[in-house]
Design an enzyme around this catalytic site. Structure first.
Site, PDB file in Angstrom:
ATOM      1  N   HIS A   1       0.820  -1.223   0.000  1.00 29.75           N
ATOM      2  CA  HIS A   1       0.000   0.000   0.000  1.00 29.75           C
ATOM      3  C   HIS A   1       0.847   1.264   0.000  1.00 29.75           C
ATOM      4  O   HIS A   1       0.332   2.350  -0.258  1.00 29.75           O
ATOM      5  CB  HIS A   1      -0.939  -0.013   1.212  1.00 29.75           C
TER       6      HIS A   1
ATOM      7  N   ASP B   1       3.323   9.448  -1.040  1.00 29.05           N
ATOM      8  CA  ASP B   1       2.153   8.666  -0.622  1.00 29.05           C
ATOM      9  C   ASP B   1       1.970   7.540  -1.619  1.00 29.05           C
ATOM     10  O   ASP B   1       2.121   7.755  -2.829  1.00 29.05           O
ATOM     11  CB  ASP B   1       0.898   9.565  -0.643  1.00 29.05           C
TER      12      ASP B   1
HETATM   13  P1  ADQ Z   1      -3.295   6.025   4.586  1.00 26.10           P
HETATM   14  O1  ADQ Z   1      -1.925   6.567   4.745  1.00 26.10           O
HETATM   15  O2  ADQ Z   1      -4.058   5.817   5.822  1.00 26.10           O
HETATM   16  O3  ADQ Z   1      -3.289   4.665   3.736  1.00 26.10           O
HETATM   17  P2  ADQ Z   1      -5.230   7.347   2.634  1.00 26.10           P
HETATM   18  O4  ADQ Z   1      -5.122   6.631   1.349  1.00 26.10           O
HETATM   19  O5  ADQ Z   1      -5.309   8.819   2.451  1.00 26.10           O
HETATM   20  O6  ADQ Z   1      -4.036   7.134   3.641  1.00 26.10           O
HETATM   21  O7  ADQ Z   1      -6.538   6.840   3.358  1.00 26.10           O
HETATM   22  C1  ADQ Z   1      -6.995   7.439   4.522  1.00 26.10           C
HETATM   23  C2  ADQ Z   1      -8.467   7.114   4.773  1.00 26.10           C
HETATM   24  O8  ADQ Z   1      -8.776   7.539   6.082  1.00 26.10           O
HETATM   25  C3  ADQ Z   1      -9.409   7.859   3.832  1.00 26.10           C
HETATM   26  O9  ADQ Z   1     -10.531   7.058   3.580  1.00 26.10           O
HETATM   27  C4  ADQ Z   1      -9.804   9.115   4.643  1.00 26.10           C
HETATM   28  O10 ADQ Z   1     -11.099   9.603   4.375  1.00 26.10           O
HETATM   29  C5  ADQ Z   1      -9.719   8.612   6.067  1.00 26.10           C
HETATM   30  N1  ADQ Z   1      -9.239   9.701   6.964  1.00 26.10           N
HETATM   31  C6  ADQ Z   1      -8.012  10.261   6.980  1.00 26.10           C
HETATM   32  N2  ADQ Z   1      -7.953  11.215   7.928  1.00 26.10           N
HETATM   33  C7  ADQ Z   1      -9.152  11.255   8.515  1.00 26.10           C
HETATM   34  C8  ADQ Z   1      -9.702  12.060   9.572  1.00 26.10           C
HETATM   35  N3  ADQ Z   1      -8.988  13.008  10.184  1.00 26.10           N
HETATM   36  N4  ADQ Z   1     -10.968  11.831   9.928  1.00 26.10           N
HETATM   37  C9  ADQ Z   1     -11.686  10.864   9.276  1.00 26.10           C
HETATM   38  N5  ADQ Z   1     -11.227  10.093   8.289  1.00 26.10           N
HETATM   39  C10 ADQ Z   1      -9.977  10.285   7.903  1.00 26.10           C
HETATM   40  C11 ADQ Z   1      -2.304   3.799   3.135  1.00 26.10           C
HETATM   41  C12 ADQ Z   1      -1.260   4.476   2.224  1.00 26.10           C
HETATM   42  C13 ADQ Z   1      -1.958   5.286   1.126  1.00 26.10           C
HETATM   43  C14 ADQ Z   1      -2.907   4.366   0.353  1.00 26.10           C
HETATM   44  C15 ADQ Z   1      -3.824   3.592   1.295  1.00 26.10           C
HETATM   45  C16 ADQ Z   1      -4.637   2.529   0.546  1.00 26.10           C
HETATM   46  O11 ADQ Z   1      -0.408   5.313   2.995  1.00 26.10           O
HETATM   47  O12 ADQ Z   1      -1.000   5.843   0.239  1.00 26.10           O
HETATM   48  O13 ADQ Z   1      -3.714   5.175  -0.500  1.00 26.10           O
HETATM   49  O14 ADQ Z   1      -3.067   2.911   2.294  1.00 26.10           O
HETATM   50  O15 ADQ Z   1      -3.812   1.685  -0.183  1.00 26.10           O
END
Ligand code: ADQ
Length: 460
Positions: free
Chosen positions: A157, A365
């Site tokens: 990921h 990311d």
């Molecule tokens: P993450 O680093 O956790 O995931 P991301 O892909 O942005 O990052 O997903 C975060 C999820 O959590 C989103 O659904 C978002 O809406 C939710 N979220 C984030 N902050 C929040 C908050 N303050 N309140 C509520 N909800 C929140 C890892 C990798 C990424 C990759 C994903 C999936 O780091 O690059 O996209 O896995 O593979």
């Protein structure tokens, strides 16, 4: 149809809506095959000894959830240590933040061995096993050592850095060679595939057999990019539910005279949050017409508080945000709202829809799903603009976003200014193209493509 077995560090009950799109998508495939989901329970138990797990199983509909607890030492070395203080920073290009304590690697190996030992008796001969993420890179090698012949795929990921950054990891060859125990390795982007391939060719003399397969003395594995998507239908359903609508309406009322800029992230140094605040400060300095007209809302959910680099980030951000409000705010206007909290998932679409500009500006990311959620939440008649870091995996797909370099404070401020003033027809046309691509490559497409490819990969 083979039974699907998913292995990840943490798991979620796929029937609960708070579980999010990934859990729902995996849950669907698991339920269809009466599958098994295996991982750490999240519990740390002082009464078990290092390398021992305590297996518990329960069912969630047609899916069996099997979890193990970790002892205090294993949690510290495997999870906080090697996974989050070594692999996470190194794979996000942050060698400066890595803590190469040798005890961490030993704990990482111990827990991967324990996972394999606990999982192996639960496996059937024709299972297809799908392992997720950097916590579990050596798992297939450990399973093979126990005699497992099943098809095993791995999805990463997070991003893969260039070979010389990977080579800074002490004992990197052992870790990277263990990828050859998988039949298929899925990465987020073409850039990740290129880095991974170069590493294997340069550092361990692997050969590229055809565009997709690598051969080393350890075996043959297939590598491809499978950019992860979101569950568009699930997110659209959330967007039309009462909580999202209430959030949207409340924000529209509160910000009727202002334009809202929004950032939603985990509070992680890879997400470029301080850089975003600096660019916003620059915007207020360089373009004073935004005073009283623009408000930046930063919602950062608490994350890995017990790793030191995260505590530093939190203090840095509090200082930066306080300074912006102190220097620019007055009785009528608070330029920046910083909320250190996880907001309810049901409110996320409403927040996104109320924003004129979505700021998704990570330094690095794997993908970044917030970028995709922001686009899907918009009103197609009057959509907001996505400002996206060129260093997010999502930038390979989302070409119609305004791409920025988060290290370039001035450049980012200029682009945010352009986003705030983009004419409606341009906003609509960019949004339409972005939405089309996000819908076509949703999380179900991602899961089908990966599993389809794994089914046809040669098994060990
Ligand atoms: P993450 O680093 O956790 O995931 P991301 O892909 O942005 O990052 O997903 C975060 C999820 O959590 C989103 O659904 C978002 O809406 C939710 N979220 C984030 N902050 C929040 C908050 N303050 N309140 C509520 N909800 C929140 C890892 C990798 C990424 C990759 C994903 C999936 O780091 O690059 O996209 O896995 O593979």
């Amino acid at each position: 149809m083979s039974r699907l077995v998913v292995v990840s560090n943490r798991l979620a009950d796929p029937r609960k809506p708070a579980a999010g799109g990934l859990a729902v998508a995996l849950g669907e495939a698991l339920a269809r095959t009466g599958g098994l989901w295996f991982g750490w329970s999240g519990a740390v138990d002082g009464s078990i000894s290092p390398g021992a797990g305590r297996l518990k199983t329960r069912t969630a509909g047609k899916v069996t959830l099997a979890t193990v607890d970790l002892c205090v030492e294993d949690h510290a070395a495997y999870y906080l240590g090697y996974s989050n203080s070594v692999l996470w920073p190194v794979f996000h290009y942050r060698l400066d933040l890595a803590d190469f304590n040798p005890a961490y690697l030993a704990g990482y190996r111990r827990v991967n061995q324990m996972f394999a030992r606990e999982l192996q008796p639960l496996l059937r001969e024709d299972d297809v096993i799908w392992v997720h993420d950097y916590h579990l890179i050596p798992l297939a090698a450990e399973l093979r050592a126990l005699g497992c012949k099943q098809r095993i795929g791995f999805f990463m990921h997070i991003p893969v850095p260039p070979p010389l950054i990977l080579a800074a990891l002490p004992q990197h060859q052992g870790l990277m060679r263990s990828f050859f125990a998988y039949d298929l390795v899925g990465l987020q982007s073409r850039a990740d595939v290129a880095h991974f391939t170069h590493y294997m060719v340069n550092e361990i003399d692997a050969k590229e057999l055809d565009g997709q397969r690598l051969q080393a003395s350890d075996g043959i594995t297939r590598i491809a990019a499978f950019p992860i998507g979101i569950d568009v239908e699930e997110f659209q359903a959330l967007a039309s539910a009462p909580e999202a609508i209430q959030t949207y309406e409340a924000l529209c009322t509160e910000y009727s005279r202002r334009q809202l800029l929004l950032g939603i992230d985990r509070l992680d140094y890879s997400k470029g949050i301080p850089q975003r605040v600096r660019a916003f400060r620059h915007l207020l300095e360089q373009y004073p017409e935004n005073h009283h007209k623009a408000t930046l809302m930063l919602i950062a959910s608490p994350s890995r508080d017990d790793v030191q680099a995260y505590a530093h980030l939190r203090h840095e951000l509090e200082g930066l945000c306080g300074a912006v409000n102190g220097d620019f705010g007055d009785l009528e206007w608070m330029p920046l709202r910083y909320i250190h909290r996880t907001v309810a998932r049901k409110r996320v679409p409403g927040l996104c829809r109320a924003a004129r500009v979505g700021l998704v500006t990570p330094l690095r990311d794997g993908m970044n799903l917030v970028a995709k959620e922001f686009v899907v939440a918009q009103d197609p008649e009057d959509p907001g603009v996505l400002v996206l870091s060129r260093f997010a995996g999502a930038a390979e797909q989302l070409e119609e976003a305004l791409l920025v370099n988060p290290y370039d404070t001035q450049g980012m401020a200029d682009i945010v200014q352009a986003a705030l003033h983009m004419p409606l027809p341009e906003r609509q046309s960019r949004h339409q193209k972005l939405l089309e691509r996000i819908c076509r490559h949703d999380v179900h497409w991602w899961r089908r493509s990966f599993l389809g490819e794994l089914e046809t990969a040669n098994s060990h």
